[in-house]
Design a protein around this motif. Sequence first.
Motif, PDB file in Angstrom:
ATOM      1  N   ARG A  25       8.900   2.414  -1.363  1.00 56.60           N
ATOM      2  CA  ARG A  25       8.580   3.409  -1.958  1.00 56.60           C
ATOM      3  C   ARG A  25       9.813   4.327  -2.796  1.00 56.60           C
ATOM      4  O   ARG A  25       9.656   4.999  -3.667  1.00 56.60           O
ATOM      5  N   GLU A  26      10.923   4.292  -2.020  1.00 61.00           N
ATOM      6  CA  GLU A  26      12.266   4.775  -2.937  1.00 61.00           C
ATOM      7  C   GLU A  26      12.482   3.878  -4.171  1.00 61.00           C
ATOM      8  O   GLU A  26      12.737   4.497  -5.078  1.00 61.00           O
ATOM      9  N   LEU A  27      12.254   2.699  -4.178  1.00 58.06           N
ATOM     10  CA  LEU A  27      12.679   1.921  -5.287  1.00 58.06           C
ATOM     11  C   LEU A  27      11.729   2.367  -6.436  1.00 58.06           C
ATOM     12  O   LEU A  27      12.116   2.568  -7.506  1.00 58.06           O
ATOM     13  N   ILE A  28      10.339   2.414  -5.969  1.00 53.47           N
ATOM     14  CA  ILE A  28       9.373   3.028  -7.035  1.00 53.47           C
ATOM     15  C   ILE A  28       9.660   4.115  -7.472  1.00 53.47           C
ATOM     16  O   ILE A  28       9.826   4.455  -8.643  1.00 53.47           O
ATOM     17  N   LYS A  29      10.005   5.291  -6.658  1.00 56.85           N
ATOM     18  CA  LYS A  29      10.309   6.346  -7.193  1.00 56.85           C
ATOM     19  C   LYS A  29      11.595   6.587  -7.981  1.00 56.85           C
ATOM     20  O   LYS A  29      11.772   7.386  -8.856  1.00 56.85           O
ATOM     21  N   ASP A  30      12.569   5.777  -7.543  1.00 58.52           N
ATOM     22  CA  ASP A  30      13.712   5.360  -8.553  1.00 58.52           C
ATOM     23  C   ASP A  30      13.507   4.884  -9.790  1.00 58.52           C
ATOM     24  O   ASP A  30      14.731   4.877 -10.596  1.00 58.52           O
ATOM     25  N   GLY A  31      12.154   4.492 -10.062  1.00 53.84           N
ATOM     26  CA  GLY A  31      12.159   3.775 -11.399  1.00 53.84           C
ATOM     27  C   GLY A  31      12.592   2.375 -11.282  1.00 53.84           C
ATOM     28  O   GLY A  31      12.784   1.842 -12.466  1.00 53.84           O
ATOM     29  N   LYS A  32      12.851   1.562 -10.439  1.00 53.46           N
ATOM     30  CA  LYS A  32      13.469   0.197 -10.262  1.00 53.46           C
ATOM     31  C   LYS A  32      12.685  -0.728 -11.070  1.00 53.46           C
ATOM     32  O   LYS A  32      13.373  -1.671 -11.930  1.00 53.46           O
ATOM     33  N   ILE A  33      11.387  -0.505 -11.120  1.00 52.05           N
ATOM     34  CA  ILE A  33      10.697  -1.539 -11.983  1.00 52.05           C
ATOM     35  C   ILE A  33       9.960  -0.868 -13.050  1.00 52.05           C
ATOM     36  O   ILE A  33       8.982  -1.369 -13.384  1.00 52.05           O
ATOM     37  N   GLY A  34      10.684   0.155 -13.341  1.00 52.84           N
ATOM     38  CA  GLY A  34       9.851   0.934 -14.621  1.00 52.84           C
ATOM     39  C   GLY A  34       8.696   1.832 -14.040  1.00 52.84           C
ATOM     40  O   GLY A  34       8.391   2.043 -12.795  1.00 52.84           O
ATOM     41  N   THR A  35       7.552   1.824 -15.009  1.00 46.39           N
ATOM     42  CA  THR A  35       6.300   2.731 -14.670  1.00 46.39           C
ATOM     43  C   THR A  35       5.367   1.577 -13.967  1.00 46.39           C
ATOM     44  O   THR A  35       5.074   0.670 -14.451  1.00 46.39           O
ATOM     45  N   VAL A  36       4.910   1.896 -12.699  1.00 39.44           N
ATOM     46  CA  VAL A  36       3.940   0.937 -12.299  1.00 39.44           C
ATOM     47  C   VAL A  36       2.630   0.961 -13.126  1.00 39.44           C
ATOM     48  O   VAL A  36       2.011   2.056 -13.152  1.00 39.44           O
ATOM     49  N   LYS A  37       2.063  -0.163 -13.292  1.00 37.12           N
ATOM     50  CA  LYS A  37       0.824  -0.170 -14.007  1.00 37.12           C
ATOM     51  C   LYS A  37       0.073  -0.896 -13.191  1.00 37.12           C
ATOM     52  O   LYS A  37      -1.592  -0.631 -13.439  1.00 37.12           O
ATOM     53  N   ARG A  38       0.052  -1.711 -12.011  1.00 40.49           N
ATOM     54  CA  ARG A  38      -0.842  -2.512 -11.468  1.00 40.49           C
ATOM     55  C   ARG A  38      -0.200  -2.676  -9.976  1.00 40.49           C
ATOM     56  O   ARG A  38       1.115  -3.293  -9.971  1.00 40.49           O
ATOM     57  N   VAL A  39      -0.962  -2.528  -9.007  1.00 40.03           N
ATOM     58  CA  VAL A  39      -0.820  -3.180  -7.764  1.00 40.03           C
ATOM     59  C   VAL A  39      -2.018  -3.909  -7.391  1.00 40.03           C
ATOM     60  O   VAL A  39      -3.227  -3.559  -7.394  1.00 40.03           O
ATOM     61  N   THR A  40      -1.906  -5.370  -6.921  1.00 41.70           N
ATOM     62  CA  THR A  40      -2.498  -5.937  -6.376  1.00 41.70           C
ATOM     63  C   THR A  40      -2.340  -6.490  -4.741  1.00 41.70           C
ATOM     64  O   THR A  40      -1.515  -6.752  -4.555  1.00 41.70           O
ATOM     65  N   SER A  41      -3.370  -6.144  -3.966  1.00 41.97           N
ATOM     66  CA  SER A  41      -3.113  -6.677  -2.435  1.00 41.97           C
ATOM     67  C   SER A  41      -4.175  -7.156  -1.841  1.00 41.97           C
ATOM     68  O   SER A  41      -5.299  -6.716  -2.060  1.00 41.97           O
ATOM     69  N   ASP A  42      -3.859  -8.095  -0.830  1.00 40.86           N
ATOM     70  CA  ASP A  42      -4.898  -8.752   0.003  1.00 40.86           C
ATOM     71  C   ASP A  42      -4.404  -8.708   1.373  1.00 40.86           C
ATOM     72  O   ASP A  42      -3.430  -9.198   1.732  1.00 40.86           O
ATOM     73  N   LEU A  43      -5.495  -8.487   2.049  1.00 43.96           N
ATOM     74  CA  LEU A  43      -5.156  -8.743   3.586  1.00 43.96           C
ATOM     75  C   LEU A  43      -6.881  -9.509   4.067  1.00 43.96           C
ATOM     76  O   LEU A  43      -7.735  -8.950   4.094  1.00 43.96           O
ATOM     77  N   SER A  44      -6.518 -10.647   4.247  1.00 39.68           N
ATOM     78  CA  SER A  44      -7.890 -11.456   4.795  1.00 39.68           C
ATOM     79  C   SER A  44      -7.498 -12.610   5.413  1.00 39.68           C
ATOM     80  O   SER A  44      -6.445 -13.136   5.442  1.00 39.68           O
ATOM     81  N   PHE A  45      -8.555 -13.077   6.342  1.00 32.70           N
ATOM     82  CA  PHE A  45      -8.433 -14.033   7.293  1.00 32.70           C
ATOM     83  C   PHE A  45      -9.382 -15.059   7.057  1.00 32.70           C
ATOM     84  O   PHE A  45     -10.622 -14.766   6.659  1.00 32.70           O
ATOM     85  N   ASN A  46      -9.148 -16.329   7.161  1.00 30.31           N
ATOM     86  CA  ASN A  46     -10.241 -17.328   7.309  1.00 30.31           C
ATOM     87  C   ASN A  46     -10.796 -17.517   8.656  1.00 30.31           C
ATOM     88  O   ASN A  46     -10.281 -18.056   9.442  1.00 30.31           O
ATOM     89  N   SER A  47     -11.936 -16.842   8.881  1.00 33.08           N
ATOM     90  CA  SER A  47     -12.323 -16.894  10.225  1.00 33.08           C
ATOM     91  C   SER A  47     -13.594 -17.814  10.226  1.00 33.08           C
ATOM     92  O   SER A  47     -14.666 -17.342  11.126  1.00 33.08           O
ATOM     93  N   ASN A  48     -13.832 -18.490   9.568  1.00 36.13           N
ATOM     94  CA  ASN A  48     -15.009 -19.540   9.371  1.00 36.13           C
ATOM     95  C   ASN A  48     -14.998 -20.458  10.461  1.00 36.13           C
ATOM     96  O   ASN A  48     -13.995 -21.003  10.843  1.00 36.13           O
ATOM     97  N   LYS A  49     -16.222 -20.594  11.251  1.00 38.18           N
ATOM     98  CA  LYS A  49     -16.435 -21.751  12.233  1.00 38.18           C
ATOM     99  C   LYS A  49     -16.389 -23.016  11.433  1.00 38.18           C
ATOM    100  O   LYS A  49     -16.974 -23.137  10.403  1.00 38.18           O
ATOM    101  N   PRO A  50     -15.698 -24.267  12.136  1.00 41.56           N
ATOM    102  CA  PRO A  50     -15.815 -25.152  11.237  1.00 41.56           C
ATOM    103  C   PRO A  50     -16.965 -25.978  11.031  1.00 41.56           C
ATOM    104  O   PRO A  50     -17.939 -25.743  12.024  1.00 41.56           O
ATOM    105  N   ASP A  51     -17.518 -26.459   9.895  1.00 41.67           N
ATOM    106  CA  ASP A  51     -18.886 -27.297   9.689  1.00 41.67           C
ATOM    107  C   ASP A  51     -20.018 -26.259   9.924  1.00 41.67           C
ATOM    108  O   ASP A  51     -20.902 -26.458  10.582  1.00 41.67           O
TER     109      ASP A  51
END
Length: 399
Positions: free
Chosen positions: A149-175
Motif C-alpha cells: 500500500r505504501e508503494l502504491i501511495k508513493d507512486g512507485k508504479i505510477g497511476t494504478v489502472k487495473r488490479v486482477t486477483s484470484d483466490l480459487s481452489f480445485n475442489s472437484n471429486k475425481p471422475d
Amino acid sequence: MSPYNVKWGIMATGGIATTFAKDLLCDPSTRSVSDVSHTIVAAASSSSKSRAEEFLKDIKNPGEAKAYGSYHELVADSNVDIIYVATPHSHHFQNAMLCLEAGKNVLCEKAFTVNAEQAKILVDTAKSKGLFLMEAVWTRYFPLSIKIRELIKDGKIGTVKRVTSDLSFNSNKPDSDALTFDDSHRMINMDLAGGALLDLGIYSLTWVFQILYLCQKVGEREKPKVMAAMDKYHTGADENTAIICHFQKGRTIGVATTGLRTATQPDGENSPATGPACRIQGTKGEIQVIGPLYRPLEYRVIMNGGKEGVVESVKCPIPTDPNREGKDGKGWGHGMFWEADEAARCLRDGKKQSESLTWEESIVIMETMDEVRKAGDIKYPELIETTVYDAKSSLNGKN
Ligand SMILES: NC(=O)c1ccc[n+]([C@@H]2O[C@H](COP(=O)([O-])OP(=O)(O)OC[C@H]3O[C@@H](n4cnc5c(N)ncnc54)[C@H](OP(=O)(O)O)[C@@H]3O)[C@@H](O)[C@H]2O)c1
C-alpha cells in the motif's frame, strides 16, 4: 513500560478459532512487538462446556481461562475485553450483536455478515454503545500488505489502472461432477451462507479494495460500479464467480475472481511455476503478489522497460515462536497475530475502528457482494439474511 494487555474471549472452537488462538499465544517479541500483548481468559462452545475445555487444552493455553458451554455465558463474563467471533458467516450478525448488546468489543471473522444491511446494524450498534468493532481480514495487517500500500501511495508504479486477483481452489471429486465437500459443509451449505464468494472471494475483493479503495484519499473514497457473473452448484451456492469493480471517477478497474472448480495455483501453494495471484498494474510498472491471497509471502516489482529478468522480488516470511509447537513440530505462527495487535492498539488508544479496514469499507465490500449475489440470483434463507436481531435466535445457541 509494560505492554498493554488485552483479555480475549474466543467464541466457537472450530478450525480458525484454533489457529487464531494459537497466534494469540505466540510471544509478541518473536515478531518484534513490545507495546501490546494478549491473554486468553475465556472460550465458549455452542455445543458443550467440555468442548470448550478441550479447545483450551488443545491450544495449550498457559493461564487460567474459563470454559463455557454457551455463547450467552461468554458475553456475560466481565473479565473479557474483546470477543473474537469465529463461527460460520451465517452466524456473524446474530453472534456479533449478542456480544455488542452485552457491551463487548468485537473482532468478527470474514465475511463480516451475510449482507450489507446486517453490517450497517452492527456498525450502528457499536457506534451507539461506544464499542470497538472490526472485521477480521488478517491479510490487511501483514507487513507485506502495508508495504505494498505504501508503494502504491508513493507512486512507485505510477497511476494504478487495473488490479486482477484470484483466490480459487480445485475442489472437484475425481471422475465426477461433485465437489469434495459434503453438501452439509459450510463451504457449500446455503444454511451456513456457503459459496466461494463469501468464503474466498472476499480475499480477491480485499486485494482490489485495499489498492483501489483504501489507497484513495480519506474522505473522497469512491465506491465501484459492480458487474458480476456466477455459476451455481446443485446446493445453490456459487462455485465460479467473476466480479468487475469499476471505479469510474478514478478510471480504474478491479477484476476479482473466485471459485471451487479451478485452482489459482494448480501445482500447490507458493509454487514457483505459478503466476501471481494478484497483479497491480500501473502506468510505470506492476506489482505482483505471489502465493494464496489470504497469506501471501512474496511480492515482485516489475518496472516498464526493465530488461527481462530484472525483477525486484521481496520475500516476507511469517515469524514463528520457537517455544510454541506448530503442525510440523517447529515453531508456531500463522500471521493472524498482526490483526490481533491492531485490535489491541485500537483498544489501547480508544479507537472504535481500524483505519486499515474502516466500518465504511467493510460495508462497501458487503454492498459489493450483495450486488454480485443479485447478479447471480443467490439468496440465503431468511433465518440468516434477516436484519432483526434476536438474542434467542437458534444461531446464538442455547441461552
Ligand atoms: N481468516 C481466515 O483465514 C479464515 C480461515 C477459515 C475460516 N475463516 C472464517 O471463520 C469462520 C469459521 O470458519 P471455520 O473454518 O473455523 O469453520 P469450522 O471449523 O466449521 O468452525 C466453526 C465453529 O463455529 C461453531 N458453530 C456454531 N454453530 C455452528 C453450526 N450451525 N455449524 C457449524 N459450526 C457452528 C462451532 O463451534 P462450537 O460448536 O464450539 O461453538 C464450529 O466449530 C467463517 O466465517 C470463515 O469464513 C477465516
